[in-house]
Design a protein around this motif. Structure first.
Motif, PDB file in Angstrom:
ATOM      1  N   THR A   1      28.890  33.746  36.965  1.00  0.00           N
ATOM      2  CA  THR A   1      29.693  34.517  37.748  1.00  0.00           C
ATOM      3  C   THR A   1      28.638  35.594  38.301  1.00  0.00           C
ATOM      4  OG1 THR A   1      30.329  36.298  35.959  1.00  0.00           O
ATOM      5  CG2 THR A   1      31.814  34.561  36.507  1.00  0.00           C
ATOM      6  N   ALA A   2      28.749  35.439  39.692  1.00  0.00           N
ATOM      7  CA  ALA A   2      27.793  36.343  40.295  1.00  0.00           C
ATOM      8  C   ALA A   2      28.255  36.591  41.610  1.00  0.00           C
ATOM      9  CB  ALA A   2      26.457  35.704  40.548  1.00  0.00           C
ATOM     10  N   LEU A   3      27.965  38.039  42.112  1.00  0.00           N
ATOM     11  CA  LEU A   3      28.199  38.608  43.411  1.00  0.00           C
ATOM     12  C   LEU A   3      27.033  39.239  44.102  1.00  0.00           C
ATOM     13  CD1 LEU A   3      30.896  39.181  45.110  1.00  0.00           C
ATOM     14  CD2 LEU A   3      30.978  41.338  44.156  1.00  0.00           C
ATOM     15  N   LEU A   4      26.902  38.580  45.459  1.00  0.00           N
ATOM     16  CA  LEU A   4      26.073  39.046  46.107  1.00  0.00           C
ATOM     17  C   LEU A   4      26.281  39.985  47.024  1.00  0.00           C
ATOM     18  CD1 LEU A   4      22.877  36.913  47.454  1.00  0.00           C
ATOM     19  CD2 LEU A   4      24.152  38.589  48.837  1.00  0.00           C
ATOM     20  N   LEU A   5      25.707  41.248  47.328  1.00  0.00           N
ATOM     21  CA  LEU A   5      25.874  42.158  48.173  1.00  0.00           C
ATOM     22  C   LEU A   5      24.899  42.321  49.160  1.00  0.00           C
ATOM     23  CD1 LEU A   5      26.909  45.081  45.634  1.00  0.00           C
ATOM     24  CD2 LEU A   5      28.625  43.215  46.838  1.00  0.00           C
ATOM     25  N   GLU A   6      25.102  42.375  50.572  1.00  0.00           N
ATOM     26  CA  GLU A   6      24.135  42.511  51.732  1.00  0.00           C
ATOM     27  C   GLU A   6      24.579  43.522  52.613  1.00  0.00           C
ATOM     28  OE1 GLU A   6      21.679  42.280  54.453  1.00  0.00           O
ATOM     29  OE2 GLU A   6      21.289  41.245  52.611  1.00  0.00           O
ATOM     30  N   ARG A   7      23.828  44.268  53.020  1.00  0.00           N
ATOM     31  CA  ARG A   7      24.125  45.385  53.885  1.00  0.00           C
ATOM     32  C   ARG A   7      24.685  45.093  55.208  1.00  0.00           C
ATOM     33  NH1 ARG A   7      19.764  49.916  53.116  1.00  0.00           N
ATOM     34  NH2 ARG A   7      21.351  50.801  54.384  1.00  0.00           N
ATOM     35  N   ASN A   8      23.842  43.958  55.961  1.00  0.00           N
ATOM     36  CA  ASN A   8      24.033  43.563  57.387  1.00  0.00           C
ATOM     37  C   ASN A   8      25.292  42.370  57.553  1.00  0.00           C
ATOM     38  OD1 ASN A   8      21.663  45.194  58.127  1.00  0.00           O
ATOM     39  ND2 ASN A   8      20.387  43.532  57.100  1.00  0.00           N
ATOM     40  N   GLU A   9      25.300  42.294  58.672  1.00  0.00           N
ATOM     41  CA  GLU A   9      26.480  41.351  58.913  1.00  0.00           C
ATOM     42  C   GLU A   9      26.376  39.984  58.475  1.00  0.00           C
ATOM     43  OE1 GLU A   9      27.298  41.112  63.057  1.00  0.00           O
ATOM     44  OE2 GLU A   9      27.865  43.509  63.372  1.00  0.00           O
ATOM     45  N   SER A  10      24.971  39.514  58.231  1.00  0.00           N
ATOM     46  CA  SER A  10      24.820  38.264  57.641  1.00  0.00           C
ATOM     47  C   SER A  10      23.537  38.135  56.747  1.00  0.00           C
ATOM     48  CB  SER A  10      24.599  37.133  58.817  1.00  0.00           C
ATOM     49  OG  SER A  10      23.454  37.538  59.563  1.00  0.00           O
ATOM     50  N   CYS A  11      23.501  36.862  56.065  1.00  0.00           N
ATOM     51  CA  CYS A  11      22.274  37.079  55.248  1.00  0.00           C
ATOM     52  C   CYS A  11      21.039  36.511  55.510  1.00  0.00           C
ATOM     53  CB  CYS A  11      22.757  36.390  54.016  1.00  0.00           C
ATOM     54  SG  CYS A  11      24.098  37.146  52.956  1.00  0.00           S
ATOM     55  N   GLY A  12      20.157  36.565  54.944  1.00  0.00           N
ATOM     56  CA  GLY A  12      18.629  35.799  55.436  1.00  0.00           C
ATOM     57  C   GLY A  12      17.747  36.733  55.639  1.00  0.00           C
ATOM     58  N   GLY A  13      17.911  38.158  55.837  1.00  0.00           N
ATOM     59  CA  GLY A  13      16.577  39.135  55.892  1.00  0.00           C
ATOM     60  C   GLY A  13      15.741  38.556  57.188  1.00  0.00           C
ATOM     61  N   PHE A  14      14.625  38.341  56.868  1.00  0.00           N
ATOM     62  CA  PHE A  14      13.603  37.916  58.087  1.00  0.00           C
ATOM     63  C   PHE A  14      13.702  36.320  58.088  1.00  0.00           C
ATOM     64  CE2 PHE A  14      11.046  41.983  56.424  1.00  0.00           C
ATOM     65  CZ  PHE A  14      11.625  42.652  57.339  1.00  0.00           C
ATOM     66  N   VAL A  15      14.341  35.586  57.247  1.00  0.00           N
ATOM     67  CA  VAL A  15      14.482  34.221  57.279  1.00  0.00           C
ATOM     68  C   VAL A  15      15.436  33.783  58.217  1.00  0.00           C
ATOM     69  CG1 VAL A  15      14.629  31.777  56.087  1.00  0.00           C
ATOM     70  CG2 VAL A  15      13.152  33.964  55.171  1.00  0.00           C
ATOM     71  N   ARG A  16      15.347  34.434  59.539  1.00  0.00           N
ATOM     72  CA  ARG A  16      16.523  33.982  60.363  1.00  0.00           C
ATOM     73  C   ARG A  16      16.043  33.267  61.754  1.00  0.00           C
ATOM     74  NH1 ARG A  16      18.145  38.522  62.789  1.00  0.00           N
ATOM     75  NH2 ARG A  16      16.426  39.985  61.760  1.00  0.00           N
ATOM     76  N   THR A  17      17.040  32.481  62.352  1.00  0.00           N
ATOM     77  CA  THR A  17      16.559  31.929  63.638  1.00  0.00           C
ATOM     78  C   THR A  17      17.472  32.186  64.762  1.00  0.00           C
ATOM     79  OG1 THR A  17      15.660  29.885  62.389  1.00  0.00           O
ATOM     80  CG2 THR A  17      16.082  29.542  64.505  1.00  0.00           C
ATOM     81  N   LYS A  18      17.118  32.360  65.900  1.00  0.00           N
ATOM     82  CA  LYS A  18      17.805  32.895  67.035  1.00  0.00           C
ATOM     83  C   LYS A  18      17.799  31.553  68.115  1.00  0.00           C
ATOM     84  CE  LYS A  18      16.119  36.935  68.056  1.00  0.00           C
ATOM     85  NZ  LYS A  18      16.035  38.180  68.482  1.00  0.00           N
ATOM     86  N   LYS A  19      18.774  31.341  68.627  1.00  0.00           N
ATOM     87  CA  LYS A  19      19.152  30.345  69.713  1.00  0.00           C
ATOM     88  C   LYS A  19      19.341  31.242  71.007  1.00  0.00           C
ATOM     89  CE  LYS A  19      19.298  26.193  71.218  1.00  0.00           C
ATOM     90  NZ  LYS A  19      18.354  25.343  71.246  1.00  0.00           N
ATOM     91  N   VAL A  20      18.408  31.069  71.922  1.00  0.00           N
ATOM     92  CA  VAL A  20      18.572  31.892  73.139  1.00  0.00           C
ATOM     93  C   VAL A  20      18.091  31.093  74.254  1.00  0.00           C
ATOM     94  CG1 VAL A  20      17.699  33.723  74.476  1.00  0.00           C
ATOM     95  CG2 VAL A  20      17.714  33.971  72.054  1.00  0.00           C
ATOM     96  N   ALA A  21      19.059  30.817  74.907  1.00  0.00           N
ATOM     97  CA  ALA A  21      18.945  29.750  76.059  1.00  0.00           C
ATOM     98  C   ALA A  21      18.707  28.420  75.571  1.00  0.00           C
ATOM     99  CB  ALA A  21      18.235  30.312  77.152  1.00  0.00           C
ATOM    100  N   ASP A  22      17.718  28.026  75.917  1.00  0.00           N
ATOM    101  CA  ASP A  22      17.055  26.668  75.609  1.00  0.00           C
ATOM    102  C   ASP A  22      16.012  26.796  74.450  1.00  0.00           C
ATOM    103  OD1 ASP A  22      18.700  25.096  77.038  1.00  0.00           O
ATOM    104  OD2 ASP A  22      17.408  25.190  78.814  1.00  0.00           O
ATOM    105  N   TYR A  23      15.821  28.157  73.959  1.00  0.00           N
ATOM    106  CA  TYR A  23      14.385  28.264  72.791  1.00  0.00           C
ATOM    107  C   TYR A  23      15.126  28.789  71.627  1.00  0.00           C
ATOM    108  CZ  TYR A  23      12.493  29.291  77.613  1.00  0.00           C
ATOM    109  OH  TYR A  23      12.066  29.092  78.872  1.00  0.00           O
TER     110      TYR A  23
END
Length: 446
Positions: A29-51
């Motif tokens: 049994t485990a619970l993860l708490l994240e202060r931001n709206e979504s998880c990932g930290g710096f491991v995030r990808t943004k889709k902007v237009a065709d990029y």
């Protein structure tokens, strides 16, 4: 009666997510708490237009089995994308041009990056005695073994690329422990490379070489997949205010609730872990607070393909600090993987700031865009203005393994070993890459 979890994980970066995957696989049994709206930290990808824009790491090394295990565990194996075979070359900037970084010992004698004197100095390396100190700066190590010029033109930009750090301060044995091991065992780095030349390569077809990999929709899709797979075990927008240890239970307080757990995993940066441990473990908190970080800026920039003279047939380029440029280097994003930008455009990811130019992060975006464009134009033969830009300024982006890091780590481990219920899972102890962060999370208790 309130629930008592086996584990509570504070921090939903890739380390915390990897820890959660393992714990759920083991039936804990485990619970993860994240202060931001979504998880990932710096491991995030943004889709902007065709990029497709990577906020943090762009790829992982296929040779790290634990990263493969995590990707397979969450069902993303079919989404793995390998780099184009033509992009294995790394470039180094010198005098308004970029030159291939020598891939083997013998190529150092042909490169225009080094003077004749520096190349002759390389012949002395096999006769240099082993270092005797447990800690040694990258500058000291590199100059001692290879000479000052080779250190400045190769190790200095490599440190900029890895951690945006200062080679006079970074401890070579903490950041690159394998180099120290090679010196101790073989004495000569050069002879080791000649005899045991190895590359982290995966064969595809006949002679095509694959050095690294990503995911079709970017590295951030790994974080997104894990987060969506465990909706009942993750609470976002949940900042932790304090942590107390009472009657062998950790009491974790957020603005909304108090959570109790038998064991605690802190998957947060060192300074944030220090804040949270002030009451539960003040000595550990002091050690963690002493680990420095540096700020890094990232600008993703696109040009029309026919306006870029250089073919961008490589991984990217790094700039030695003695070249006195304002940026640290750039990745050739659209060359590395497919579907990062429209086919008729070239997309680059430019790094700035770090320990050498932190003031650049205080400039307005318009000035940064002007600086980056001015730096890239003569280097890559660009004949027009960019058609797309996106800037991110990341505070406390990368931990610095400065001199003294090894002794801090030993003291931290001693405290953790005596606890048995407190674990640290992040990239500030045993490696800063995404592979290291995943390993530290998945094997948090080893």
């Amino acid at each position: 009666m309130s629930t008592i979890y086996d584990y509570v994980i504070v921090g939903g970066g890739i380390s915390g997510l990897a820890a959660l995957v393992r714990l759920k696989k083991e039936g804990k049994t485990a619970l993860l708490l994240e202060r931001n709206e979504s998880c990932g930290g710096f491991v995030r990808t943004k889709k902007v237009a065709d990029y497709l824009l990577e906020v943090g790491p762009n790829a992982f090394l296929p040779s790290y089995q634990h990263t493969w295990d995590l990707i397979e565990e969450v069902g993303l194996k079919s989404e793995v994308a390998y780099n184009r075979p033509t992009t294995s070359t790394r470039y180094i900037y010198k005098d308004q041009a970029i030159h291939p970084l020598p891939e083997g010992p013998f190529q150092f004698f042909k490169t225009p990056l080094l003077s004749l004197l520096a190349k002759l100095r390389l012949f002395c390396e096999p006769f240099i005695s082993r270092g005797k100190e447990p800690e040694e700066s990258v500058r000291s190590f590199g100059s001692r073994r290879f000479g000052r010029e080779i250190c400045d033109m190769t190790l200095d930009p490599m440190i900029s690329g890895v951690c945006s750090g200062d080679i006079d301060k970074i401890d070579i044995h903490s950041l690159f422990p394998k180099l120290g091991s090679i010196e101790r065992e073989y004495r000569s780095i050069l002879l080791f490379l000649i005899k045991f030349k190895k590359k982290q390569i995966k064969k595809v077809g006949s002679e095509e070489k694959i050095n690294f990999a990503s995911l079709n929709n970017g590295m951030g899709s790994l974080s997104e997949k894990i987060e969506s797979s465990y909706p009942e075990d993750i609470i976002t927008n949940s900042a932790v205010n304090k942590i107390e240890l009472q009657d062998e239970l950790y009491h974790v307080f957020t603005a909304e609730k108090e959570i109790k757990a038998k064991k605690l995993i802190l998957a947060t940066p060192a300074f944030e872990s220090a804040r949270l441990l002030k009451q539960a473990s003040p000595k550990l908190a002091t050690l963690l607070a002493s680990i420095p970080y540096t700020d890094v800026g990232v600008m993703t920039i696109a040009f029309k393909q026919d306006k870029v003279k250089h073919p961008l047939n490589g991984f990217g380029f790094l700039i030695p600090s003695n070249q006195k440029r304002k940026i640290l280097g750039a990745l050739f994003s659209s060359s590395l993987f497919e579907n990062r930008a429209p086919a008729d455009q070239k997309l680059l990811k430019v790094y700035f700031g770090g320990v050498h130019r932190p003031e650049l992060l205080n400039l307005p975006d318009s000035e940064i865009e002007e600086i980056v464009t001015k730096e890239l134009t003569p280097t890559l033969g660009i004949s027009d203005q960019p058609i797309f830009t996106s800037i991110s300024k990341i505070k406390n982006a990368i931990p610095q393994y400065n001199m003294g890091h090894r002794s801090k780590k030993e003291s931290i481990r001693a405290i953790l070993n005596s606890s048995k219920s407190l674990f640290l899972a992040s990239n500030y102890l045993d490696g800063i890459s995404v592979n290291d962060a995943i390993k530290r999370g998945y094997y948090f208790d080893s």
